[in-house]
Design a protein around this motif. Structure first.
Motif, PDB file in Angstrom:
ATOM      1  N   SER A   7       0.124 -39.952 -20.627  1.00  0.00           N
ATOM      2  CA  SER A   7       0.590 -38.637 -21.072  1.00  0.00           C
ATOM      3  C   SER A   7       1.885 -38.827 -21.847  1.00  0.00           C
ATOM      4  N   GLY A   8       2.268 -37.785 -22.585  1.00  0.00           N
ATOM      5  CA  GLY A   8       3.558 -37.801 -23.250  1.00  0.00           C
ATOM      6  C   GLY A   8       3.535 -38.077 -24.728  1.00  0.00           C
ATOM      7  N   GLY A   9       2.373 -38.309 -25.285  1.00  0.00           N
ATOM      8  CA  GLY A   9       2.323 -38.539 -26.720  1.00  0.00           C
ATOM      9  C   GLY A   9       2.619 -37.268 -27.491  1.00  0.00           C
ATOM     10  N   GLY A  10       2.714 -37.397 -28.804  1.00  0.00           N
ATOM     11  CA  GLY A  10       2.972 -36.230 -29.627  1.00  0.00           C
ATOM     12  C   GLY A  10       3.532 -36.624 -30.975  1.00  0.00           C
ATOM     13  N   LEU A  11       4.206 -35.685 -31.594  1.00  0.00           N
ATOM     14  CA  LEU A  11       4.773 -35.880 -32.921  1.00  0.00           C
ATOM     15  C   LEU A  11       6.278 -36.034 -32.825  1.00  0.00           C
ATOM     16  N   ALA A  12       6.805 -37.014 -33.511  1.00  0.00           N
ATOM     17  CA  ALA A  12       8.243 -37.223 -33.564  1.00  0.00           C
ATOM     18  C   ALA A  12       8.652 -37.540 -34.996  1.00  0.00           C
ATOM     19  N   GLN A  13       9.907 -37.298 -35.292  1.00  0.00           N
ATOM     20  CA  GLN A  13      10.459 -37.662 -36.589  1.00  0.00           C
ATOM     21  C   GLN A  13      10.936 -39.103 -36.546  1.00  0.00           C
ATOM     22  N   SER A 106      -4.798 -58.567 -24.171  1.00  0.00           N
ATOM     23  CA  SER A 106      -5.499 -57.397 -23.637  1.00  0.00           C
ATOM     24  C   SER A 106      -6.601 -57.787 -22.647  1.00  0.00           C
ATOM     25  N   TYR A 107      -7.108 -59.006 -22.753  1.00  0.00           N
ATOM     26  CA  TYR A 107      -8.159 -59.440 -21.833  1.00  0.00           C
ATOM     27  C   TYR A 107      -7.632 -59.634 -20.413  1.00  0.00           C
ATOM     28  N   GLY A 108      -6.321 -59.643 -20.267  1.00  0.00           N
ATOM     29  CA  GLY A 108      -5.743 -59.811 -18.947  1.00  0.00           C
ATOM     30  C   GLY A 108      -5.661 -58.529 -18.131  1.00  0.00           C
ATOM     31  N   TYR A 109      -6.143 -57.422 -18.702  1.00  0.00           N
ATOM     32  CA  TYR A 109      -6.078 -56.132 -18.015  1.00  0.00           C
ATOM     33  C   TYR A 109      -7.494 -55.631 -17.756  1.00  0.00           C
ATOM     34  N   ASP A 110      -7.718 -55.110 -16.559  1.00  0.00           N
ATOM     35  CA  ASP A 110      -9.084 -54.735 -16.217  1.00  0.00           C
ATOM     36  C   ASP A 110      -9.338 -53.227 -16.153  1.00  0.00           C
ATOM     37  N   TYR A 111      -8.287 -52.420 -16.167  1.00  0.00           N
ATOM     38  CA  TYR A 111      -8.475 -50.976 -16.209  1.00  0.00           C
ATOM     39  C   TYR A 111      -7.568 -50.393 -17.281  1.00  0.00           C
ATOM     40  N   TRP A 112      -8.154 -49.479 -18.049  1.00  0.00           N
ATOM     41  CA  TRP A 112      -7.467 -48.901 -19.193  1.00  0.00           C
ATOM     42  C   TRP A 112      -7.545 -47.381 -19.147  1.00  0.00           C
ATOM     43  N   GLY A 113      -6.513 -46.744 -19.697  1.00  0.00           N
ATOM     44  CA  GLY A 113      -6.568 -45.307 -19.876  1.00  0.00           C
ATOM     45  C   GLY A 113      -7.288 -44.948 -21.162  1.00  0.00           C
ATOM     46  N   GLN A 114      -7.389 -43.659 -21.422  1.00  0.00           N
ATOM     47  CA  GLN A 114      -8.083 -43.163 -22.600  1.00  0.00           C
ATOM     48  C   GLN A 114      -7.193 -43.141 -23.832  1.00  0.00           C
ATOM     49  N   GLY A 115      -5.909 -43.279 -23.635  1.00  0.00           N
ATOM     50  CA  GLY A 115      -4.987 -43.318 -24.759  1.00  0.00           C
ATOM     51  C   GLY A 115      -4.326 -41.981 -25.036  1.00  0.00           C
ATOM     52  N   THR A 116      -3.153 -42.056 -25.658  1.00  0.00           N
ATOM     53  CA  THR A 116      -2.424 -40.854 -26.067  1.00  0.00           C
ATOM     54  C   THR A 116      -1.879 -41.084 -27.472  1.00  0.00           C
ATOM     55  N   GLN A 117      -2.024 -40.084 -28.315  1.00  0.00           N
ATOM     56  CA  GLN A 117      -1.646 -40.222 -29.720  1.00  0.00           C
ATOM     57  C   GLN A 117      -0.144 -40.061 -29.898  1.00  0.00           C
ATOM     58  N   VAL A 118       0.422 -40.988 -30.635  1.00  0.00           N
ATOM     59  CA  VAL A 118       1.824 -40.900 -31.056  1.00  0.00           C
ATOM     60  C   VAL A 118       1.843 -40.900 -32.583  1.00  0.00           C
ATOM     61  N   THR A 119       2.466 -39.887 -33.146  1.00  0.00           N
ATOM     62  CA  THR A 119       2.582 -39.784 -34.593  1.00  0.00           C
ATOM     63  C   THR A 119       4.055 -39.663 -34.957  1.00  0.00           C
ATOM     64  N   VAL A 120       4.491 -40.537 -35.854  1.00  0.00           N
ATOM     65  CA  VAL A 120       5.887 -40.524 -36.289  1.00  0.00           C
ATOM     66  C   VAL A 120       5.917 -40.153 -37.759  1.00  0.00           C
ATOM     67  N   ALA A 121       6.559 -39.054 -38.050  1.00  0.00           N
ATOM     68  CA  ALA A 121       6.648 -38.570 -39.427  1.00  0.00           C
ATOM     69  C   ALA A 121       7.897 -39.118 -40.106  1.00  0.00           C
ATOM     70  N   SER A 122       7.727 -39.451 -41.373  1.00  0.00           N
ATOM     71  CA  SER A 122       8.871 -40.009 -42.115  1.00  0.00           C
ATOM     72  C   SER A 122       9.755 -38.921 -42.676  1.00  0.00           C
TER      73      SER A 122
END
Length: 122
Positions: A7-13, A106-122
């Motif tokens: 959790s916690g992803g989003g848009l940042a400058q 990455s092969y050293g990890y056996d459980y993964w989350g679904q991911g959260t999008q991080v977008t950085v605007a210029s």
């Protein structure tokens, strides 16, 4: 079976900050290493940061060293990635993962989350 949720992803400058969190359940959180990876559009998944079971050992990708901080709370079973001085090239889907030892592979990890999008605007 473990479950990992980011959790916690989003848009940042550019130059701003974001904090990602990861909650893990289904296994003894404090006994396992945790890692963050990211994948930008059209690119392969890449290592960002990793932390050992007790938080003493940490690894960072060169691209985020000095800007990102990985930490964990073994009481709350949570992992955090504090991202500072963000750049547009940090834009990606960020994944949390758990595994037996802290590794940049990455092969050293056996459980993964679904991911959260991080977008950085210029």
């Amino acid at each position: 079976q473990a479950m990992v949720v980011e959790s916690g992803g989003g848009l940042a400058q550019a130059g701003g900050s974001l904090r990602l969190s990861c909650a893990a359940s289904g296994r003894t959180f404090s006994a396992y290493a945790m890692g963050w990876f990211r994948q930008a559009p059209g690119k392969e998944r890449e290592f960002v940061a990793a932390i050992g079971w007790n938080g003493v050992i940490t690894y960072y990708a060169d691209s985020v060293k000095g800007r990102f901080i990985i930490s964990r709370d073994n009481v709350k079973n949570t992992l955090t990635l504090q991202m500072n001085s963000l750049r547009p090239e940090d834009t990606a889907v960020y994944y949390c993962a758990t595994g037996p030892t802290p590794t940049t592979n990455s092969y050293g990890y056996d459980y993964w989350g679904q991911g959260t999008q991080v977008t950085v605007a210029s």
